[in-house]
Design an enzyme around this catalytic site. Structure first.
Site, PDB file in Angstrom:
ATOM      1  N   GLU A 165      23.548   4.379  -8.253  1.00 24.52           N
ATOM      2  CA  GLU A 165      21.988   4.582  -8.176  1.00 24.52           C
ATOM      3  C   GLU A 165      21.582   4.771  -6.600  1.00 24.52           C
ATOM      4  OE1 GLU A 165      23.264   1.861  -8.996  1.00 24.52           O
ATOM      5  OE2 GLU A 165      22.330   0.006  -8.299  1.00 24.52           O
ATOM      6  N   ASP A 200      12.837   0.231   1.714  1.00 30.59           N
ATOM      7  CA  ASP A 200      12.101   1.506   2.024  1.00 30.59           C
ATOM      8  C   ASP A 200      13.229   2.486   2.399  1.00 30.59           C
ATOM      9  OD1 ASP A 200       9.635   0.734   1.675  1.00 30.59           O
ATOM     10  OD2 ASP A 200       9.349  -0.029   3.752  1.00 30.59           O
ATOM     11  N   GLU A 245      32.276 -16.607 -10.829  1.00 30.48           N
ATOM     12  CA  GLU A 245      31.122 -16.655 -10.135  1.00 30.48           C
ATOM     13  C   GLU A 245      30.180 -17.629 -10.871  1.00 30.48           C
ATOM     14  OE1 GLU A 245      28.942 -13.053  -9.420  1.00 30.48           O
ATOM     15  OE2 GLU A 245      27.462 -13.920  -8.388  1.00 30.48           O
ATOM     16  N   LEU A 298       0.861  -1.194   0.024  1.00 23.83           N
ATOM     17  CA  LEU A 298      -0.137   0.007   0.123  1.00 23.83           C
ATOM     18  C   LEU A 298       0.736   1.157  -0.067  1.00 23.83           C
ATOM     19  CD1 LEU A 298      -2.986  -1.050   2.542  1.00 23.83           C
ATOM     20  CD2 LEU A 298      -2.910  -1.038   0.063  1.00 23.83           C
ATOM     21  N   LYS A 352       3.582   1.752   2.618  1.00 27.09           N
ATOM     22  CA  LYS A 352       3.720   2.342   3.983  1.00 27.09           C
ATOM     23  C   LYS A 352       5.139   3.120   4.045  1.00 27.09           C
ATOM     24  CE  LYS A 352       3.277  -0.953   6.741  1.00 27.09           C
ATOM     25  NZ  LYS A 352       4.007  -1.960   6.981  1.00 27.09           N
ATOM     26  N   CYS A 384      27.910  -2.613 -11.249  1.00 34.21           N
ATOM     27  CA  CYS A 384      28.347  -3.678 -10.500  1.00 34.21           C
ATOM     28  C   CYS A 384      28.616  -4.746 -11.346  1.00 34.21           C
ATOM     29  CB  CYS A 384      27.625  -4.059  -9.235  1.00 34.21           C
ATOM     30  SG  CYS A 384      28.493  -4.795  -8.154  1.00 34.21           S
ATOM     31  N   LYS A 387     -15.368   0.931  -0.860  1.00 33.15           N
ATOM     32  CA  LYS A 387     -16.018  -0.003   0.288  1.00 33.15           C
ATOM     33  C   LYS A 387     -15.072   0.282   1.686  1.00 33.15           C
ATOM     34  CE  LYS A 387     -18.876  -2.687  -0.772  1.00 33.15           C
ATOM     35  NZ  LYS A 387     -20.470  -2.189  -0.520  1.00 33.15           N
ATOM     36  N   THR A 388     -15.714   0.369   2.630  1.00 28.07           N
ATOM     37  CA  THR A 388     -15.007   0.642   4.024  1.00 28.07           C
ATOM     38  C   THR A 388     -14.895  -0.794   4.850  1.00 28.07           C
ATOM     39  OG1 THR A 388     -17.107   1.171   5.057  1.00 28.07           O
ATOM     40  CG2 THR A 388     -15.777   2.665   4.202  1.00 28.07           C
ATOM     41  N   LYS A 389     -15.615  -1.883   4.702  1.00 31.20           N
ATOM     42  CA  LYS A 389     -15.486  -2.906   5.410  1.00 31.20           C
ATOM     43  C   LYS A 389     -14.075  -3.565   5.789  1.00 31.20           C
ATOM     44  CE  LYS A 389     -18.990  -4.916   6.658  1.00 31.20           C
ATOM     45  NZ  LYS A 389     -19.959  -4.413   7.763  1.00 31.20           N
ATOM     46  N   HIS A 410      27.467   1.214  -7.058  1.00 22.86           N
ATOM     47  CA  HIS A 410      25.951   1.348  -7.513  1.00 22.86           C
ATOM     48  C   HIS A 410      25.532   2.550  -7.125  1.00 22.86           C
ATOM     49  CE1 HIS A 410      24.770  -2.980  -7.597  1.00 22.86           C
ATOM     50  NE2 HIS A 410      25.675  -3.107  -6.495  1.00 22.86           N
TER      51      HIS A 410
HETATM   52  N1  GLN Z   1      27.457 -11.093  -8.251  1.00 27.06           N
HETATM   53  C1  GLN Z   1      28.678  -9.912  -8.228  1.00 27.06           C
HETATM   54  C2  GLN Z   1      29.600  -9.992  -7.223  1.00 27.06           C
HETATM   55  O1  GLN Z   1      29.572 -10.516  -6.104  1.00 27.06           O
HETATM   56  C3  GLN Z   1      28.108  -8.785  -8.534  1.00 27.06           C
HETATM   57  C4  GLN Z   1      27.111  -7.964  -7.379  1.00 27.06           C
HETATM   58  C5  GLN Z   1      26.325  -6.946  -7.688  1.00 27.06           C
HETATM   59  O2  GLN Z   1      26.050  -6.589  -9.017  1.00 27.06           O
HETATM   60  N2  GLN Z   1      25.973  -6.221  -6.587  1.00 27.06           N
HETATM   61  O3  GLN Z   1      30.799  -9.419  -7.423  1.00 27.06           O
END
Ligand code: GLN
Length: 536
Positions: A512, A72, A408, A16, A18, A384, A186-188, A510
């Site tokens: 972002e 969050d 990996e 919703l 939060k 990454c 609807k409020t129920k 990252h």
């Molecule tokens: N799996 C990769 C690592 O551990 C990349 C991790 C990621 O993209 N956050 O290095």
């Protein structure tokens, strides 16, 4: 003055918003120059979010201090424009493990250790200590899950007990559906939600109602009656153009005045400048008349957009700063099994993003997407894992090392272009052991995209990874034409790589996670700028 508390619970179901409500409440109090901080409680028994699947739970957010927390926190930071720390995150696992540690130490000798008082008091002490140490005026506590869940029952009880000794405002988020055939609010369900909360000994001070359209007067009246509240305390939370409009919607409904009065804050004035700044953020995030930029995000948790929420937000922040409209094309990497598939999905893209990720599923699809972007000179941003795969793709298709890979995904390959960091080799436990949090990097080349984007030599971004570019292959990749434009300060880990023939940049970080609506991440600005130039 002692800190005051606002506890936000949710009724009926998740999803919703939060986190957005908590962020918006914090934002409007921040506009009154109050020091406000969040605490998020998540009921699961994981110690933190780091070991959870983003496909089920949404993205794992990372803080400067390396805390791996709920998504969050991204919303909190973007609204407050503050770097938070892991002290704001409490999980069931964390609280249980601290109580068991105390029991083993003998702190409760002779007692039987119980949910209440032991666990509830542990929670209250934690929250009070947090508020005091941070010198907060208000701590807004988000209770994960919904009222009535088994997982958060003891925490809600702790909040009830907290309200016996401290000033606590209870805000409940509920849902008011419309049955399409009848077209009536609807409020129920909300009535049942209110009753459940009251059974837990809590009467809400504000009822925030998520609904498609704003609440009708008669619906407000009905809910006020069942919640034993004045009608002005029934708050409408209808669909808006974007989430950044919600604080303004709360102000329009006088939620600021109600909260300040209830919490006993007198003489605090709304900072008009802060309000203006926020209004321009909210306006800026609504689609403008600028040209559209089509950004393809090639990931593997695409069905749940929350898995990439910070990437999506960062694209929006940068696009709005550049007055272009982002159109996001979500591409599922596992569906890219041939070059034809890739061309079919990526054709018409102005830019391609390969976000972070773990595990081998979808890897080859992402590598094909990178090849397509490089060969067709479509601007590319690798985040990454995306950066690691850019290096693998380059090694395979430009340097001619056909079996280049990351260890990996292929332990046996002779050419581990990406390999486990030396500091990771002896790591046995998976939880909280990656290279986490904010790390500084040094940009080595002034003629790089990175330097142009950041405008400085030393930068800091958040990280979350175990693998790295294998230094043994640095020379080979550079000889092939790849630019290594940034490393860690000690020069030991590669942080940023770039293509030279066209716009392509990959970062081990990252960025972002640090993008804010008023401060777009430099690499996203640079990338969106390149993508929008490509549309001309
Ligand atoms: N799996 C990769 C690592 O551990 C990349 C991790 C990621 O993209 N956050 O290095």
């Amino acid at each position: 003055m002692q800190a005051k508390f606002i506890v936000v619970t949710g009724s009926l179901m998740s999803g919703l918003g939060k986190g957005i409500l908590v962020s918006s409440i914090m934002k409007i109090l921040d506009m009154y120059d109050l020091k406000v901080l969040p605490i998020k409680f998540d009921g699961y028994l994981n110690f933190d979010c780091g070991t959870m699947n983003p496909y089920r739970h949404g993205e794992v957010f990372v803080l400067d201090d390396g805390g791996e927390v709920d998504m969050d926190f991204g919303t909190y930071e973007r609204f407050l424009d503050k770097d938070l720390d892991k002290g704001s995150s409490i999980t069931g696992g964390k609280i249980m493990s601290s109580i068991i540690e105390k029991e083993r130490r003998g702190d409760f000798l002779g007692e039987d250790v119980q949910m209440t008082p032991h666990l509830t008091e542990e929670i209250i002490k934690y929250i009070e200590k947090f508020a005091e140490e941070k010198k907060a005026d208000v701590v807004v506590i988000e209770v994960g899950g919904t009222v009535g869940d088994l997982e958060n029952g003891y925490f809600i009880e702790a909040m009830r007990q907290l309200s016996l000794k401290r000033k606590v405002e209870f805000v409940n988020l509920t849902y008011v559906p419309v049955i399409s055939s009848v077209g009536e609010q609807k409020t129920k369900p909300s009535q049942i939600g209110i009753r459940l909360l009251m059974q837990a000994g809590i009467k809400p001070d504000l009822l925030v109602c998520r609904a498609q359209n704003s609440l009708l007067a008669k619906i407000k009246k009905k809910l006020a009656f069942f919640a034993s509240l004045d009608e002005n305390r029934i708050i409408s939370d209808e669909d808006l153009n974007n989430i950044y409009e919600f604080p303004i919607n709360l102000l329009k409904q006088n939620v600021d005045k109600i909260l300040l009065a209830d919490l006993g804050f007198k003489g605090h004035k709304l900072d008009k400048k802060k309000l203006q700044d926020w209004m321009s953020i909210a306006d800026g995030n609504t689609a403008s008349s600028g040209k559209s930029v089509r950004i393809s995000i090639v990931g593997k948790y695409i069905d749940l957009k929350d898995s990439y929420v910070s990437v999506k937000e960062a694209v929006h922040h940068a696009s709005h700063a550049l007055h272009v409209n982002p159109e996001i094309n979500w591409v599922e990497a596992t569906e890219l099994t041939s070059e034809k598939d890739v061309a079919g999905k990526l054709i018409g893209s102005d830019g391609v993003i390969i976000p972070g990720g773990f595990g081998s599923r979808g890897i080859e699809g992402k590598i094909m997407a990178i090849k397509y972007a490089r060969e067709n000179k479509i601007p590319l941003l690798g985040l990454c894992l995306g950066m690691q795969l850019m290096a693998v793709e380059f090694a395979r298709n430009v340097c001619g090392i056909r079996d280049a890979n990351s260890s990996e995904f292929d332990q046996k390959t002779k050419h581990k272009i990406i390999d486990l960091m030396s500091t990771q080799v002896s790591v046995k436990n998976k939880g909280g052991t990656m290279r986490l949090g904010a790390w500084k990097a040094k940009i080595l080349k002034k003629d790089s995209i990175a330097y142009k984007a950041y405008g400085k030599e030393i930068i800091s971004e958040r990280h979350r990874h175990r693998y790295e570019l294998n230094n043994k292959y640095k020379k080979l990749l550079e000889d092939g034409g790849l630019m290594i434009s940034a490393t860690t300060l000690d020069g030991k880990l590669v942080e940023i790589i770039e293509w030279k023939g066209s716009y392509g940049i990959g970062t081990q970080a990252h960025p972002e996670l640090k993008s804010r609506p008023n401060k777009p991440a430099p690499l996203f600005l640079s990338f969106i700028d390149a993508a929008s130039a490509a549309t001309q």
